[in-house]
Design a protein around this motif. Sequence first.
Motif, PDB file in Angstrom:
ATOM      1  N   HIS A 109       0.481  -1.441   0.079  1.00 36.97           N
ATOM      2  CA  HIS A 109       0.015  -0.062  -0.227  1.00 36.97           C
ATOM      3  C   HIS A 109       1.090   1.560   0.164  1.00 36.97           C
ATOM      4  N   GLY A 110       0.732   2.637  -0.350  1.00 41.64           N
ATOM      5  CA  GLY A 110       0.877   3.448   0.043  1.00 41.64           C
ATOM      6  C   GLY A 110       1.390   4.159  -1.260  1.00 41.64           C
TER       7      GLY A 110
ATOM      8  N   HIS B 102       5.599   5.690  -3.950  1.00 51.17           N
ATOM      9  CA  HIS B 102       5.828   5.353  -1.831  1.00 51.17           C
ATOM     10  C   HIS B 102       5.973   6.263  -1.226  1.00 51.17           C
ATOM     11  N   GLN B 103       4.077   6.810  -0.618  1.00 50.40           N
ATOM     12  CA  GLN B 103       4.690   7.719   0.654  1.00 50.40           C
ATOM     13  C   GLN B 103       4.978   8.724   0.692  1.00 50.40           C
TER      14      GLN B 103
ATOM     15  N   GLN C 248      -1.331  -1.475  -7.484  1.00 52.97           N
ATOM     16  CA  GLN C 248      -0.291  -1.605  -5.732  1.00 52.97           C
ATOM     17  C   GLN C 248       0.397  -2.775  -6.193  1.00 52.97           C
TER      18      GLN C 248
END
Length: 73
Positions: A5-6, A21-22, A47
């Motif tokens: 996720h992210g 990513h994030q 994802q």
Amino acid sequence: MPRPHGFTYDEHADGSVTITHQGRAAGTLRGARAAKFLAEAASGDQQLVMARWTGAYKHGNERVARRHPRNQG
């Protein structure tokens, strides 16, 4: 295995794709690779696709971590 996720991606006017990513840049794809990524992202779990394309997917320690006493249920 936990689901990644992210991840997000941005498609730019010049045809390149930036995967983050994030909030941090994880990779940039250009040309045919960007087109192939976009086709794959449209047809599957985005994802998982982004994790695989950035190399942040299955580092090889998942099996070892599963056997660790802390992770025994």
